[in-house]
Scaffold this active site. Sequence first.
Site, PDB file in Angstrom:
ATOM      1  N   TYR A   1       0.833  -1.210   0.000  1.00 42.01           N
ATOM      2  CA  TYR A   1       0.000   0.000   0.000  1.00 42.01           C
ATOM      3  C   TYR A   1       0.872   1.267   0.000  1.00 42.01           C
ATOM      4  CZ  TYR A   1      -5.136   0.370   0.217  1.00 42.01           C
ATOM      5  OH  TYR A   1      -6.462   0.498  -0.091  1.00 42.01           O
TER       6      TYR A   1
ATOM      7  N   GLU B   1       2.215   6.371  -7.094  1.00 37.08           N
ATOM      8  CA  GLU B   1       1.141   7.210  -7.643  1.00 37.08           C
ATOM      9  C   GLU B   1       1.434   8.692  -7.424  1.00 37.08           C
ATOM     10  OE1 GLU B   1      -2.703   5.813  -6.198  1.00 37.08           O
ATOM     11  OE2 GLU B   1      -2.049   3.752  -6.455  1.00 37.08           O
TER      12      GLU B   1
HETATM   13  C1  LIG Z   1     -11.929  11.381  -8.607  1.00 39.13           C
HETATM   14  C2  LIG Z   1     -10.648  10.851  -8.136  1.00 39.13           C
HETATM   15  C3  LIG Z   1     -10.625  10.369  -6.720  1.00 39.13           C
HETATM   16  C4  LIG Z   1      -9.250  10.246  -6.219  1.00 39.13           C
HETATM   17  C5  LIG Z   1      -9.165  10.085  -4.747  1.00 39.13           C
HETATM   18  C6  LIG Z   1      -7.745  10.181  -4.340  1.00 39.13           C
HETATM   19  C7  LIG Z   1      -7.473   9.765  -2.959  1.00 39.13           C
HETATM   20  C8  LIG Z   1      -7.020   8.373  -2.854  1.00 39.13           C
HETATM   21  C9  LIG Z   1      -6.331   8.054  -1.614  1.00 39.13           C
HETATM   22  C10 LIG Z   1      -6.045   6.581  -1.480  1.00 39.13           C
HETATM   23  C11 LIG Z   1      -5.135   6.060  -2.478  1.00 39.13           C
HETATM   24  C12 LIG Z   1      -5.027   4.562  -2.501  1.00 39.13           C
HETATM   25  C13 LIG Z   1      -4.138   4.203  -3.577  1.00 39.13           C
HETATM   26  C14 LIG Z   1      -4.072   2.764  -3.752  1.00 39.13           C
HETATM   27  C15 LIG Z   1      -2.957   2.192  -4.066  1.00 39.13           C
HETATM   28  C16 LIG Z   1      -2.874   0.763  -4.158  1.00 39.13           C
HETATM   29  O1  LIG Z   1      -3.767  -0.004  -4.392  1.00 39.13           O
HETATM   30  S1  LIG Z   1      -1.353   0.220  -3.917  1.00 39.13           S
HETATM   31  C17 LIG Z   1      -1.422  -1.526  -3.918  1.00 39.13           C
HETATM   32  C18 LIG Z   1      -1.760  -2.087  -2.566  1.00 39.13           C
HETATM   33  N1  LIG Z   1      -3.165  -2.096  -2.455  1.00 39.13           N
HETATM   34  C19 LIG Z   1      -3.820  -2.889  -1.663  1.00 39.13           C
HETATM   35  O2  LIG Z   1      -3.281  -3.680  -0.909  1.00 39.13           O
HETATM   36  C20 LIG Z   1      -5.290  -2.785  -1.809  1.00 39.13           C
HETATM   37  C21 LIG Z   1      -5.951  -3.020  -0.527  1.00 39.13           C
HETATM   38  N2  LIG Z   1      -7.310  -2.659  -0.731  1.00 39.13           N
HETATM   39  C22 LIG Z   1      -8.260  -3.564  -0.927  1.00 39.13           C
HETATM   40  O3  LIG Z   1      -8.052  -4.703  -0.838  1.00 39.13           O
HETATM   41  C23 LIG Z   1      -9.654  -3.176  -1.279  1.00 39.13           C
HETATM   42  O4  LIG Z   1      -9.598  -2.393  -2.377  1.00 39.13           O
HETATM   43  C24 LIG Z   1     -10.441  -2.502  -0.171  1.00 39.13           C
HETATM   44  C25 LIG Z   1     -11.766  -2.061  -0.739  1.00 39.13           C
HETATM   45  C26 LIG Z   1      -9.707  -1.283   0.328  1.00 39.13           C
HETATM   46  C27 LIG Z   1     -10.637  -3.409   1.019  1.00 39.13           C
HETATM   47  O5  LIG Z   1     -11.135  -4.532   0.736  1.00 39.13           O
HETATM   48  P1  LIG Z   1     -12.395  -5.185   1.502  1.00 39.13           P
HETATM   49  O6  LIG Z   1     -13.251  -5.695   0.423  1.00 39.13           O
HETATM   50  O7  LIG Z   1     -13.022  -4.308   2.498  1.00 39.13           O
HETATM   51  O8  LIG Z   1     -11.730  -6.277   2.342  1.00 39.13           O
HETATM   52  P2  LIG Z   1     -11.717  -7.801   2.138  1.00 39.13           P
HETATM   53  O9  LIG Z   1     -11.254  -8.348   3.442  1.00 39.13           O
HETATM   54  O10 LIG Z   1     -10.905  -8.150   0.957  1.00 39.13           O
HETATM   55  O11 LIG Z   1     -13.238  -8.195   1.844  1.00 39.13           O
HETATM   56  C28 LIG Z   1     -14.315  -8.019   2.759  1.00 39.13           C
HETATM   57  C29 LIG Z   1     -15.406  -9.048   2.481  1.00 39.13           C
HETATM   58  O12 LIG Z   1     -15.926  -8.889   1.170  1.00 39.13           O
HETATM   59  C30 LIG Z   1     -15.657 -10.064   0.385  1.00 39.13           C
HETATM   60  N3  LIG Z   1     -15.311  -9.645  -0.958  1.00 39.13           N
HETATM   61  C31 LIG Z   1     -14.822  -8.455  -1.316  1.00 39.13           C
HETATM   62  N4  LIG Z   1     -14.625  -8.415  -2.622  1.00 39.13           N
HETATM   63  C32 LIG Z   1     -14.999  -9.604  -3.118  1.00 39.13           C
HETATM   64  C33 LIG Z   1     -15.001 -10.186  -4.400  1.00 39.13           C
HETATM   65  N5  LIG Z   1     -14.577  -9.519  -5.475  1.00 39.13           N
HETATM   66  N6  LIG Z   1     -15.451 -11.448  -4.514  1.00 39.13           N
HETATM   67  C34 LIG Z   1     -15.871 -12.152  -3.451  1.00 39.13           C
HETATM   68  N7  LIG Z   1     -15.878 -11.664  -2.202  1.00 39.13           N
HETATM   69  C35 LIG Z   1     -15.447 -10.412  -2.038  1.00 39.13           C
HETATM   70  C36 LIG Z   1     -14.497 -10.724   1.099  1.00 39.13           C
HETATM   71  O13 LIG Z   1     -14.397 -12.064   0.849  1.00 39.13           O
HETATM   72  C37 LIG Z   1     -14.861 -10.431   2.545  1.00 39.13           C
HETATM   73  O14 LIG Z   1     -15.911 -11.302   2.920  1.00 39.13           O
HETATM   74  P3  LIG Z   1     -16.086 -11.824   4.424  1.00 39.13           P
HETATM   75  O15 LIG Z   1     -14.791 -12.490   4.784  1.00 39.13           O
HETATM   76  O16 LIG Z   1     -17.237 -12.748   4.339  1.00 39.13           O
HETATM   77  O17 LIG Z   1     -16.342 -10.629   5.249  1.00 39.13           O
END
Ligand SMILES: CCCCCCCCCCCCC/C=C/C(=O)SCCNC(=O)CCNC(=O)[C@H](O)C(C)(C)COP(=O)(O)OP(=O)(O)OC[C@H]1O[C@@H](n2cnc3c(N)ncnc32)[C@H](O)[C@@H]1OP(=O)(O)O
Length: 242
Positions: free
Chosen positions: A164, A171
Amino acid sequence: MASGEEDGSLEEKENNNKKRAKSAIATAWLTFYNIAMTAGWLVLAVAMIRFYLQKGTHKGLYKSISRTLKFFQTFALLEVGHCAIGIVRTSVIVTGVQVCSRIFMVWFVTNSIKQVQNEESVILFLVVWTLTEITRYSFYTFNLLNHLPYFIKWARYNMFIVMYPLGVIGELMTIYAALPHVRKSEMYSMRLPNKYNVSFDYYIFLIIIMLSYIPLFPQLFLHMLRQRRRVLHGEVIVEKDE
Ligand SMILES: CCCCCCCCCCCCC/C=C/C(=O)SCCNC(=O)CCNC(=O)[C@H](O)C(C)(C)COP(=O)(O)OP(=O)(O)OC[C@H]1O[C@@H](n2cnc3c(N)ncnc32)[C@H](O)[C@@H]1OP(=O)(O)O
């Protein structure tokens, strides 16, 4: 009375059947989606490695993969939809910020400002995104298929600690490198007077976007740390924004 009760349990059964059918469709769709996205990011990884091995330089790499990158990163907009309709248990806001910032980087910075495409910072965020997404989508796929190897789960909830910040550095450095070109070309900007009576300065807008990382990035990072504690250490977490 008896027939009323029967009607009630019939309705309940029908509702349960509908719910099961809906969740089977959602699971089938998510499995397809995650397999497609894992494959897409794997294709990108292979294309990047092949390019570097053949040319021995990163110059021209972005151009060679830009179509595939734009396609798969834009496709990720569906993830906001998944949260909005409730088929994944994730906050629309958190996913929206994550996906929109990526799409903005791809379409409105790297793709639009050709002069930055050969910057090392572009390669930095491309490599980081690719490693992250291969891990993340394969995690979701194996999880849905109930065959999740521990190392993928471990990687999903540990890699981001390094990836991250590295992605954000890549970026921000790319946007910073774009600033002089944007100022010179006045792209996407509108000066007064004009027929809409609106003024917009893309250069200032980019600076505002860079500043917005200061409040937004820590929130995304903390969200991932909470997810990590929940999934790897079994802690019960209550999210405020959901
Ligand atoms: C107009 C312009 C706007 C610009 C704004 C600018 C500001 C920006 C500031 C921020 C900049 C960020 C830049 C990003 C850079 C990078 O990405 S660098 C690379 C490193 N990145 C990461 O490691 C990404 C980490 N982030 C994520 O994983 C996600 O995007 C998230 C949304 C932030 C978090 O993920 P989340 O879904 O909340 O967590 P999980 O634990 O993965 O999932 C929760 C539950 O949901 C289920 N689930 C989610 N997606 C799916 C799917 N596709 N398929 C099936 N299931 C899914 C997951 O299984 C979990 O389920 P439960 O376990 O049952 O709860």
